[in-house]
Write a protein that holds these residues in place. Structure first.
Motif, PDB file in Angstrom:
ATOM      1  N   TRP A 157       0.821  -1.214   0.000  1.00 47.21           N
ATOM      2  CA  TRP A 157       0.000   0.000   0.000  1.00 47.21           C
ATOM      3  C   TRP A 157       0.847   1.253   0.000  1.00 47.21           C
ATOM      4  N   PHE A 158       2.000   1.185   0.621  1.00 45.65           N
ATOM      5  CA  PHE A 158       2.936   2.318   0.601  1.00 45.65           C
ATOM      6  C   PHE A 158       3.261   2.694  -0.835  1.00 45.65           C
ATOM      7  N   LEU A 159       3.578   1.653  -1.657  1.00 44.96           N
ATOM      8  CA  LEU A 159       3.900   1.925  -3.055  1.00 44.96           C
ATOM      9  C   LEU A 159       2.682   2.345  -3.846  1.00 44.96           C
ATOM     10  N   SER A 160       1.571   1.614  -3.655  1.00 49.58           N
ATOM     11  CA  SER A 160       0.470   1.859  -4.580  1.00 49.58           C
ATOM     12  C   SER A 160      -0.259   3.149  -4.223  1.00 49.58           C
ATOM     13  N   SER A 161      -0.226   3.563  -2.955  1.00 50.76           N
ATOM     14  CA  SER A 161      -0.842   4.855  -2.634  1.00 50.76           C
ATOM     15  C   SER A 161      -0.021   6.001  -3.212  1.00 50.76           C
ATOM     16  N   LEU A 162       1.284   5.770  -3.415  1.00 56.63           N
ATOM     17  CA  LEU A 162       2.094   6.827  -4.037  1.00 56.63           C
ATOM     18  C   LEU A 162       1.943   6.844  -5.552  1.00 56.63           C
ATOM     19  N   SER A 163       1.705   5.652  -6.136  1.00 55.32           N
ATOM     20  CA  SER A 163       1.712   5.619  -7.597  1.00 55.32           C
ATOM     21  C   SER A 163       0.332   5.869  -8.180  1.00 55.32           C
TER      22      SER A 163
END
Lengths: 214, 315
Positions: free
Chosen positions: B130-136
Motif C-alpha cells: 500500500w505504501f507503493l500503490s498509494s504513491l503511484s
C-alpha cells in the motif's frame, strides 16, 4: 519546428526536476550538463527560426561555456573532494519534488495573465523558464552542501537564458558573453571557497561555517 | 461482428499474457549470462500449479477463498476493456477512474489475503504494497486524465483511437497540433509506474524471497496450488496490461475495421516484444533500491504527470 523547440524547453524543466530528485553529486552535475545542451539546442532552433545572426554565436558560446567548460571544472572539483556522498537537504526529497510541481502550477497560472505579449514558440517556453528559475532558487535554499548550491545557481542562469530567448530573440551578444564570463568566475571562486572549507572543516556542509573555529 | 472481435481481442491478450512475462524473464536470464528458460515456461508452471492441492492455514476464513479470484477478476475485466489493437473492445465505455479503481481493487484483495492468513510476513508485505500503490495511484490517475484532456474525450478507447489518427496524419504529412512532448512525458512516467505497480527491479525483486526486501512476494507467500496459480496468472496479466498501455502510446495503431485486425495484432505483438526487451534491459542495469528511496522516483513520476496535465490543457 515549434514542437521540437517546446520539447527542448520542456527537457530543461524536466532535467531540473530530476536534479531536485537526484541524491548524488556526480549525477546532478551530469544532469546540469545535459540541461545546458538542451538549452543551447533550443537557442539554435530560435536562431534558425528568426534568422538573427548573433544567436548562432550565442548557441556556440552557451555550448562551450555552460555545456563543456563549467561541467569539466565541476568534475575536477568533485574529484578533489574525493568521496561520492549523498546530498543533505533541509526538507526531504519527495516534498522538495512536490514543491517544484507546485512551482510549475503557479508559473503556468501566472503565464495565463500575460495576454498582451507575443511568444516565439508558444507560451509553454515561458512557463518552463519561470518554473526552472523557481526550482533553481529552491535548490539554493534547501541544500546544505555548497557544491549543490553552485548547481542551483547554474540552473537559475539556464532559466534566465531560456526566458530571454522565449519572448525576445535573446540578449545582445555583449551582455550574453558578460553573463557567461560571470558564471565562469563565480564557479571558479565558489570552488576555491569549497576546497578551502573542505581543508579547514574536512566536510563541505555550509552549516559548519556557522561555528567559530580558531 | 464487433462483439466477436472484441471478445477475440480480450481472449488473445489473456492467452498471451504468460508468454510476455516469460519473454521478459528469459531476456533477463540471458543478460545475466544464464542459459535461460523457454518463454513458454510460465505456461508449464501454471499447469503444474493446477494439479497441486491448496493448503491454507487453520486461521484462514472465507476471505482467503475469495481473494485470489477477486485479484484475478479486475485484471480480466481490464483485458476486455482496453483497446489493445482493435478499436471496439467488449466493455466499451471506460474512463480513467474505473481503470484506476479496478487496479486498486485488485491490490486491496491481494493485501487482504496476506492479512487473513495471519502470518508475520503478511502484514509486512501488505503495508509495503500500500505504501507503493498509494504513491503511484495519483500519478496514474493524472496521467489517464491528461490523455483524456488531450483528446477531449472521456471514453479512453476513443481517446486512444484519436491519438492513433493523429499519428497517422503526422506520418501522412499534414499535422496541426500534434505534440511531441506529451507522449514523451506520458511514456516516461507510465514506465516508472509500470515498474512500481508490477514489482519490477528498482522497486522490488520478485525472484528472491529475502524477507527484508520482498514486497509482492510477501503477500502471496502463503498461497499454494490453485490460489498461487490465480495470483501468478493475474500478475502476468497486470504486466501485460501496463505494457500494452505504453505500447498504445508509443505507436498508436488501432484497427477500426475487422479487415485490419490481423495487421494491428502483428504490430501490437512486435511492440510488446520491443517493450519487453526495454524492460529487461532496464531491469538488468539497475539494482534494487532501498525502500525509503522509492518515494523519490514515484514523486518524480507524479510531478511529470502533473506537467503532462498542464501541457494537455494547452497552456
Amino acid at each position: 519546428m515549434e514542437q521540437l523547440a517546446s520539447f527542448f524547453a520542456l527537457m530543461v524543466l524536466v532535467l531540473s526536476i530530476l536534479n531536485v530528485a537526484s541524491p548524488f553529486l556526480k549525477f546532478a552535475v551530469n544532469l546540469n550538463m545535459l540541461q545546458s545542451w538542451m538549452l543551447s539546442l533550443y537557442i539554435l532552433l530560435v536562431a534558425i527560426n528568426s534568422g538573427v545572426f548573433h544567436l548562432y554565436l550565442s548557441f556556440f558560446a552557451t555550448l562551450v561555456f555552460k555545456g563543456l567548460i563549467v561541467p569539466i571544472l565541476l568534475f575536477r572539483v568533485l574529484r578533489r573532494i574525493g568521496k561520492e556522498r549523498e546530498i543533505d537537504m533541509v526538507v526531504s526529497i519527495p516534498s522538495a519534488i512536490v514543491m517544484s510541481g507546485m512551482f510549475v502550477l503557479v508559473s503556468s497560472i501566472l503565464s495565463t495573465k500575460l495576454t498582451g505579449l507575443e511568444f516565439l514558440f508558444g507560451r509553454f517556453v515561458f512557463v518552463s523558464s519561470l518554473s526552472t528559475l523557481l526550482i533553481g532558487g529552491m535548490l539554493l535554499v534547501i541544500r546544505k552542501i555548497l557544491f549543490s548550491q553552485i548547481l542551483g545557481l547554474l540552473i537559475m542562469e539556464n532559466a534566465i537564458f531560456l526566458a530571454a530567448n522565449s519572448a525576445a530573440t535573446g540578449m545582445p551578444l555583449i551582455v550574453e558573453l558578460g553573463v557567461l564570463f560571470d558564471i565562469l568566475i563565480s564557479v571558479l571562486i565558489s570552488s576555491v571557497l569549497l576546497l578551502r572549507i573542505r581543508r579547514s572543516f574536512e566536510d563541505i556542509q555550509v552549516e559548519s561555517l556557522e561555528v567559530l573555529k580558531e | 461482428m464487433n462483439l466477436a472481435f472484441g471478445i477475440l481481442q480480450g481472449l488473445m491478450v489473456l492467452i498471451l499474457a504468460p508468454f510476455f512475462a516469460g519473454f521478459v524473464h528469459r531476456l533477463k536470464q540471458r543478460a545475466r549470462g544464464q542459459k535461460g528458460v523457454s518463454p513458454f515456461q510460465y505456461y508449464r508452471n501454471l499447469y503444474k500449479l493446477l494439479k497441486k492441492e491448496t493448503v491454507l492455514s487453520k486461521d484462514a476464513t472465507l476471505v482467503s477463498y475469495l481473494a485470489p479470484f477477486m485479484y484475478l477478476l479486475p485484471h480480466i475485466l481490464l483485458g476486455f476493456m482496453m483497446p489493445f489493437f482493435y478499436g471496439k473492445p467488449l466493455l466499451a465505455p471506460t474512463n480513467p477512474i474505473l481503470i484506476t479503481y479496478l487496479m486498486a481493487l485488485a491490490v486491496f484483495f491481494l493485501t487482504l489475503y496476506a492479512l487473513d492468513q495471519a502470518s508475520s510476513f503478511g502484514g509486512l508485505g501488505s503495508s509495503r504494497e500500500w505504501f507503493l500503490s498509494s504513491l503511484s495511484e495519483p500519478a496514474f490517475l493524472l496521467l489517464l486524465f491528461s490523455v483524456c484532456l488531450y483528446s477531449k474525450e472521456w471514453d479512453l478507447s476513443i481517446a486512444f483511437l484519436k491519438l492513433g489518427q493523429e499519428v497517422q496524419s503526422l506520418i501522412l504529412g499534414y499535422t496541426q497540433h500534434f505534440s511531441v512532448s506529451i507522449p514523451f512525458l506520458l511514456i516516461i512516467s507510465l514506465f516508472v509506474l509500470m515498474l512500481a505497480e508490477n514489482a519490477r527491479i528498482p522497486f522490488d525483486n520478485p525472484e528472491t524471497h529475502l524477507e527484508l526486501t520482498m514486497i509482492h512476494e510477501a503477500n502471496i507467500l502463503e498461497a499454494s496450488g490453485r490460489h498461487l496459480l490465480l495470483f501468478e496468472y493475474a500478475s502476468h496479466l497486470r504486466l501485460t496490461v501496463f505494457l500494452s498501455l505504453i505500447s498504445i502510446l508509443i505507436f498508436p495503431y488501432i484497427a477500426q475495421e475487422p479487415f485490419y485486425f490481423l495487421l494491428a495484432f502483428a504490430l501490437y505483438f512486435l511492440k510488446m516484444l520491443l517493450l519487453g526487451s526495454v524492460l529487461a534491459f532496464v531491469e538488468s542495469i539497475n539494482a534494487k533500491m532501498r525502500l525509503f528511496r522509492l518515494p523519490n522516483i514515484l514523486s518524480v513520476a507524479f510531478v511529470l504527470s502533473l506537467l503532462t496535465l498542464i501541457l494537455s490543457m494547452g497552456v
